[in-house]
Design a protein around this motif. Structure first.
Motif: not given
Length: 162
Positions: A8-12
């Motif tokens: 999720c942090e990578v996507e953000r």
């Protein structure tokens, strides 16, 4: 470390990675995020996979394994049961409360690294507990927030009277 939280942090931070359907785009990031972005604050927990043990006995085993404290079953206080991951797993969780002392510490805790557990016991001072619970920059589960609210309503007032 939870790979779902990390992703999720990578996507953000790198939304372009998820814009391509080719799987190769997931295998390489020019600017990877540090693993710490996948670390979350959680309650001590375990899987109920021992049919010969009660929930209380399993909880005591997990406290010893993950936190290093030997808690007698009789010292547990059952708070409630609730569902988590309702959109994915629908897991039923039971929340217990126990007070621990330094004398109850029999090990360092930390979980079982061979099972992928990377656990650090964190102590939050009472006066900082609600600030911690509501701090959105500290990734945590809803169970953590609920447990802090329950503690503030049920235990903290008695401590403050002492």
């Amino acid at each position: 470390f939870f790979s779902a939280v990390y992703m999720c942090e990578v996507e953000r931070h790198h939304p372009q990675v998820f814009q391509h359907e080719a799987k190769e785009s997931f295998s390489h990031l020019d600017d990877p995020l540090p693993a710490v972005v996948g670390v979350t604050y959680e309650l001590c927990a375990g899987i109920v996979d021992k049919p010969d043990l009660s929930l209380e006995e399993i909880a005591c085993e997990e406290v010893l394994e993950e936190c290093g404290y030997r808690v007698p079953v009789t010292d547990l206080r059952r708070i409630t049961s609730y569902r988590s991951g309702v959109g994915v797993t629908g897991s039923r969780q039971t929340l217990f409360y126990a007070e621990v002392t330094d004398q109850m510490r029999t090990g360092k805790g930390g979980g079982q690294p061979e099972e992928g557990e990377l656990i650090e016991v964190v102590e939050i001072p009472l006066e900082d507990s609600m600030k911690f619970a509501y701090d959105e920059t500290l990734p945590k589960t809803m169970g953590v927030i609920f447990s802090f609210m329950w503690f503030q309503n049920n235990i903290a007032p008695k401590l403050l009277k002492k």
